[in-house]
Design a protein around this motif. Structure first.
Motif, PDB file in Angstrom:
ATOM      1  N   ASP A 176       0.842  -1.192   0.000  1.00 22.39           N
ATOM      2  CA  ASP A 176       0.000   0.000   0.000  1.00 22.39           C
ATOM      3  C   ASP A 176       0.885   1.253   0.000  1.00 22.39           C
ATOM      4  O   ASP A 176       1.614   1.505   0.955  1.00 22.39           O
ATOM      5  N   PRO A 177       0.851   2.062  -1.054  1.00 26.88           N
ATOM      6  CA  PRO A 177       1.734   3.238  -1.116  1.00 26.88           C
ATOM      7  C   PRO A 177       1.457   4.245  -0.006  1.00 26.88           C
ATOM      8  O   PRO A 177       2.377   4.921   0.461  1.00 26.88           O
ATOM      9  N   GLN A 178       0.210   4.358   0.436  1.00 22.84           N
ATOM     10  CA  GLN A 178      -0.101   5.297   1.515  1.00 22.84           C
ATOM     11  C   GLN A 178       0.547   4.874   2.821  1.00 22.84           C
ATOM     12  O   GLN A 178       1.019   5.712   3.590  1.00 22.84           O
ATOM     13  N   VAL A 179       0.584   3.568   3.063  1.00 20.46           N
ATOM     14  CA  VAL A 179       1.246   3.060   4.273  1.00 20.46           C
ATOM     15  C   VAL A 179       2.745   3.359   4.210  1.00 20.46           C
ATOM     16  O   VAL A 179       3.346   3.810   5.199  1.00 20.46           O
ATOM     17  N   GLN A 180       3.344   3.117   3.071  1.00 20.35           N
ATOM     18  CA  GLN A 180       4.779   3.368   2.930  1.00 20.35           C
ATOM     19  C   GLN A 180       5.096   4.864   3.064  1.00 20.35           C
ATOM     20  O   GLN A 180       6.102   5.246   3.670  1.00 20.35           O
ATOM     21  N   THR A 194      11.497   2.548  16.479  1.00 19.13           N
ATOM     22  CA  THR A 194      11.338   1.226  15.879  1.00 19.13           C
ATOM     23  C   THR A 194       9.946   1.148  15.280  1.00 19.13           C
ATOM     24  O   THR A 194       8.948   1.295  15.990  1.00 19.13           O
ATOM     25  N   LEU A 195       9.876   0.923  13.963  1.00 20.89           N
ATOM     26  CA  LEU A 195       8.598   0.981  13.250  1.00 20.89           C
ATOM     27  C   LEU A 195       8.544  -0.147  12.223  1.00 20.89           C
ATOM     28  O   LEU A 195       9.461  -0.329  11.440  1.00 20.89           O
ATOM     29  N   TYR A 196       7.443  -0.913  12.249  1.00 23.61           N
ATOM     30  CA  TYR A 196       7.279  -2.041  11.328  1.00 23.61           C
ATOM     31  C   TYR A 196       6.060  -1.824  10.437  1.00 23.61           C
ATOM     32  O   TYR A 196       5.074  -1.223  10.850  1.00 23.61           O
ATOM     33  N   VAL A 197       6.135  -2.371   9.217  1.00 24.84           N
ATOM     34  CA  VAL A 197       5.012  -2.350   8.283  1.00 24.84           C
ATOM     35  C   VAL A 197       4.498  -3.776   8.111  1.00 24.84           C
ATOM     36  O   VAL A 197       5.273  -4.693   7.846  1.00 24.84           O
ATOM     37  N   LEU A 215       0.957  -0.061  10.444  1.00 19.72           N
ATOM     38  CA  LEU A 215       2.221   0.375  11.039  1.00 19.72           C
ATOM     39  C   LEU A 215       2.209   0.037  12.516  1.00 19.72           C
ATOM     40  O   LEU A 215       1.222   0.290  13.212  1.00 19.72           O
ATOM     41  N   LEU A 216       3.298  -0.544  12.995  1.00 18.94           N
ATOM     42  CA  LEU A 216       3.431  -0.918  14.398  1.00 18.94           C
ATOM     43  C   LEU A 216       4.630  -0.183  14.984  1.00 18.94           C
ATOM     44  O   LEU A 216       5.761  -0.386  14.541  1.00 18.94           O
ATOM     45  N   ALA A 217       4.384   0.692  15.954  1.00 20.40           N
ATOM     46  CA  ALA A 217       5.440   1.519  16.550  1.00 20.40           C
ATOM     47  C   ALA A 217       5.752   1.060  17.960  1.00 20.40           C
ATOM     48  O   ALA A 217       4.844   0.741  18.735  1.00 20.40           O
ATOM     49  N   LEU A 218       7.051   1.051  18.296  1.00 21.92           N
ATOM     50  CA  LEU A 218       7.510   0.659  19.629  1.00 21.92           C
ATOM     51  C   LEU A 218       8.305   1.813  20.243  1.00 21.92           C
ATOM     52  O   LEU A 218       9.537   1.763  20.342  1.00 21.92           O
TER      53      LEU A 218
END
Length: 502
Positions: A176-180, A194-197, A215-218
């Protein structure tokens, strides 16, 4: 019914059978790919004549042939019946999950069977991880079959078209380009984050289910939390805060937007006899920190999983006490990203309820508890008894989310309704404590949601009492129904309603 690592039996030397590492391996011997060479495994009970069923097999078939037939078998007279044909082709030797729907033609079928005739070439055979069998309405299956007895159409079973599988859901997020773009925007402001897609939430929940977060942020500091919330607000991105995922069921479709985990806020400190704990700190470890310092406040919590923030959010408790009893204040971020402090009297408390549940965009940062000096030995004895009681009463050895329903009598009602041990897919109502729903075999969130809803209906039918879940369902189901849009923001109907614009 799910058969993990099913035990197969060979009817001749044309097959060799072995089991290891949670899977069964059936291999065709050299020259054994002939008619009449079969292997089979037993279902827990005979199938019902005229009954509709869906069989799902998680396996790796290896063959030079184009297709493999799946069969039912009668042990009494060794007759068999084809229930589906699976196309293999170029996917030979690769893990896959195949599903077939069928109607049982007559009584006596109680086994699943494979024939060696369909397995040719080098290393022909199959590795079977699990077989799942569930009942479906036979009328729907019959209506969907064509004149030649073909497979049922998906629409006849009311399955939305193009429902994605697990892999497709993850790829949809990653591509998904919006997520990126959002990921790049966040990292440009918080580069140390720290960020995961597309990371699956099942890796962060106690019951081990959950689809991917966009998106998962720590974050590790309050400043990072603030900047994340500000970015989410500025970009109109929904965000969700989770601790250790001990009282949630994340649906298989995952969570859209930004998920923020509080685990980085795990500090404990004492100030003037008061205990201050970060929202991401373990609630169990908080009780032991107080024990080491000879302070009474949270000794009743020595067996409760999850974080301090999660415990405050839901007013966690036992039949002995709850969070409300000793809490003094809560520091949190409001929906505008501003740090606020709520005193105990500012918060509405209830049975597994607090004001924070009405404001999901507030983020609990830390909580302050009142303490009193206590004898360490006495505290230790209380806490040990608490842990022993939990271990003896609750199925802590299996993945679960804790208590499923709010009322303390819910387990008794579930048991009286005949549901103790009942199972859907990979989820089972615990035989040890029916209030706990345990993941016994690679369950999905859909399994959990189906079993929770089924339990509510059965208990209501039995007692007239409508159970209310304590566990919270979040995220999206895998399927989406039709979404409708217009060519322009203002429709003709809106123009007529508002008149000409200046």
């Amino acid at each position: 019914v799910t058969l993990p690592d099913p035990e197969f039996v060979a009817g001749s030397q044309g097959w060799s059978v072995s089991r290891r590492a949670g899977r069964s391996r059936v291999t065709v011997a050299r020259g054994g790919a002939e008619r009449g060479n079969h292997v089979w495994t037993d279902f827990p009970e005979p199938l019902t004549k005229g009954g509709g069923y869906r069989l799902k097999i998680d396996w790796t078939p290896t063959t030079a042939g184009a297709t493999v037939n799946l069969h039912l078998r009668k042990p009494e007279d060794q007759t068999f019946h084809v229930i589906g044909e699976v196309e293999v082709g170029e996917t030979s030797g690769k893990p896959r999950v195949d599903t077939v729907d069928f109607i049982v033609p007559e009584a006596g079928y109680s086994q699943f069977m494979l024939g060696a005739l369909h397995f040719t070439g080098r290393k022909a055979g199959a590795e079977i991880r699990s077989i799942e069998l569930i009942q479906v309405p036979a009328a729907a299956l019959a209506a969907a079959r064509d004149d030649k007895g073909g497979a049922p159409a998906a629409e006849a079973l009311a399955i939305p078209p193009n429902t994605p599988n697990r892999e497709q859901i993850i790829l949809n997020v990653i591509n998904d380009p919006q997520v990126q773009q959002l990921k790049d925007r966040i990292l440009s402001v918080v580069p140390e984050l720290t960020l995961y897609v597309g990371r699956e939430m099942k890796e962060y929940t106690w019951n081990k289910v959950g689809g991917p977060a966009d998106l998962l942020a720590l974050p590790q500091t309050v400043d990072q939390f603030q900047r994340l919330v500000e970015l989410a607000i500025e970009n109109d991105v929904p965000y969700r805060v989770l601790g250790r995922g001990s009282n949630v069921i994340v649906r298989d479709g995952g969570i859209r937007g930004l998920v923020i985990l509080t685990g980085g806020l795990n500090e404990f400190r004492l100030e003037e006899g008061k205990f201050i704990a970060g929202a991401g700190a373990s609630f169990i470890e908080a009780s032991y920190f107080l024990l080491e310092n000879g302070l009474s406040s949270l000794e009743w919590a020595s067996g409760i999983p999850g974080t301090v923030g999660g415990a405050v959010f839901m007013n966690a408790g036992t039949n002995v006490s709850d969070v409300r009893a000793t809490i003094e204040s809560v520091t949190y971020l409001d929906s505008r990203g501003q740090i606020k402090v709520a005193k105990k009297h500012d918060i509405v408390w209830g049975k597994r309820f607090t004001t924070f549940q009405q404001h999901p965009n507030w983020i609990i940062l830390e909580a302050t508890f009142l303490t009193t000096p206590a004898d360490k030995d006495e505290l230790s004895k209380k806490m040990t008894r608490t842990v022993q009681v939990r271990e003896s009463h609750f199925p802590l050895e299996s993945p679960n989310h804790g208590s499923t329903f709010k009322w303390w009598r819910a387990p008794r009602l579930i048991m009286q309704s005949g549901l103790k041990g009942y199972r859907i897919g990979g989820v089972q109502i615990s035989t040890k404590q029916p209030g706990f729903f345990v993941n016994v075999n690679q369950a999905t969130a859909s399994d959990y949601e189906a079993l929770v809803n089924y339990t509510i209906a059965r208990v209501y039918e039995h007692s007239g009492f409508l159970l209310e879940p304590e566990v919270e369902f979040i995220g999206e189901r895998p399927h989406r129904y039709e979404r409708y849009t217009t060519e322009s923001p203002v429709t003709d109907l809106e123009k007529k309603a508002t008149g000409p614009q200046a």
